[in-house]
Design an enzyme around this catalytic site. Structure first.
Site, PDB file in Angstrom:
ATOM      1  N   ASN A   1       0.723  -0.958   0.588  1.00  0.00           N
ATOM      2  CA  ASN A   1       0.189  -0.307   0.333  1.00  0.00           C
ATOM      3  C   ASN A   1       0.863   1.322   0.133  1.00  0.00           C
ATOM      4  OD1 ASN A   1      -2.771  -0.485  -0.018  1.00  0.00           O
ATOM      5  ND2 ASN A   1      -2.037  -1.920   1.837  1.00  0.00           N
TER       6      ASN A   1
ATOM      7  N   HIS B   1      -7.784  -1.070   7.323  1.00  0.00           N
ATOM      8  CA  HIS B   1      -8.131  -2.805   7.348  1.00  0.00           C
ATOM      9  C   HIS B   1      -9.314  -3.548   6.735  1.00  0.00           C
ATOM     10  CE1 HIS B   1      -8.661  -4.948  11.174  1.00  0.00           C
ATOM     11  NE2 HIS B   1     -10.525  -5.142   9.817  1.00  0.00           N
TER      12      HIS B   1
ATOM     13  N   ARG C   1       5.781  -1.849  25.527  1.00  0.00           N
ATOM     14  CA  ARG C   1       5.261  -0.733  24.412  1.00  0.00           C
ATOM     15  C   ARG C   1       5.246   1.361  24.551  1.00  0.00           C
ATOM     16  NH1 ARG C   1       1.937  -3.659  20.795  1.00  0.00           N
ATOM     17  NH2 ARG C   1       1.962  -5.737  21.902  1.00  0.00           N
TER      18      ARG C   1
END
Length: 228
Positions: free
Chosen positions: A27, A122, A78
């Site tokens: 993409n 998505h 994270r």
């Protein structure tokens, strides 16, 4: 949420995209090629990956685009990774961060910091089938149509104001791999259309939380749109 039209720092200059990838970045490649082919008022200021072996990094470098690695494995949490990523985003000063196969869940603090500026694609017709294995989920539920969604990112996973969608029929005998393969070309088309709208500053988010695209005739696409 902020109106997306107001986010570009210098309205007369090209819109700056930072593209985040974790693999080949198909993409990302489609967006870069569309900017050049369509003469869009945009530039990709950098491509960044959390994986040093991501094939898309070399592809970007071969086209003169700065390509960097910020490995999540170099951080012990994270939160620490998100803080480093947020700092790098600030340094690069993009108008929009485009997630293109970036396989990391961004923390709520980072998402709120760049509210209305992070865009994701998505592989499902959200709000159906968030998370992973979307093609298998679609087949398991027996849906007749499957697709992709480009949306603004919120702290809720695979949720947020929908910018555009693309849909394909589910065919008899389809497998998850067959669905994924057939959908990919439509993903490229939908994401490049959204990139064009962002580049032309056509996109805004209203007080009702819904996306408006000034001048766009429609925001839903099918495989028929891929026919020359």
């Amino acid at each position: 949420m902020l109106e997306a039209e107001t986010l570009a720092q210098q309205p007369g200059s090209p819109v700056r995209f930072l593209i985040l990838i974790s693999g080949r970045g198909s993409n990302m490649q489609a967006i870069v090629q569309a900017i050049a082919a369509r003469g869009l008022p945009a530039e990709v200021c950098a491509v960044l990956s959390n994986r040093p072996d991501a094939a898309g990094l070399e592809w970007a470098r071969s086209r003169g685009i700065p390509a960097e690695t910020l490995s999540h494995r170099a951080f012990d949490s994270r939160e620490a990774f998100d803080q480093a990523l947020a700092q790098r985003i600030d340094e690069l000063a993009p108008d929009y961060v485009l997630l293109a196969g970036f396989m990391r869940v961004l923390g709520a603090d980072l998402v709120r910091r760049f509210e209305g500026r992070i865009v994701n694609i998505h592989p499902s017709l959200l709000p159906a089938f968030p998370g992973l294995h979307t093609h298998a989920q679609a087949l398991a539920q027996g849906v007749q149509w499957h697709g992709c969604t480009v949306h603004f990112v919120t702290p809720v996973l695979d949720h947020g104001p929908i910018i555009a969608q693309g849909a394909i029929p589910v065919l008899p005998g389809d497998t998850a791999d067959a669905l994924a393969g057939r959908l990919l070309a439509l993903e490229h088309h939908v994401y490049t259309e959204v990139a064009a709208w962002l580049a032309r500053r056509q996109v805004s988010i209203g007080g009702d939380g819904l996306v408006r695209v000034a001048g766009a005739e429609r925001r839903a696409f099918t495989a028929h749109d891929l026919t020359p």
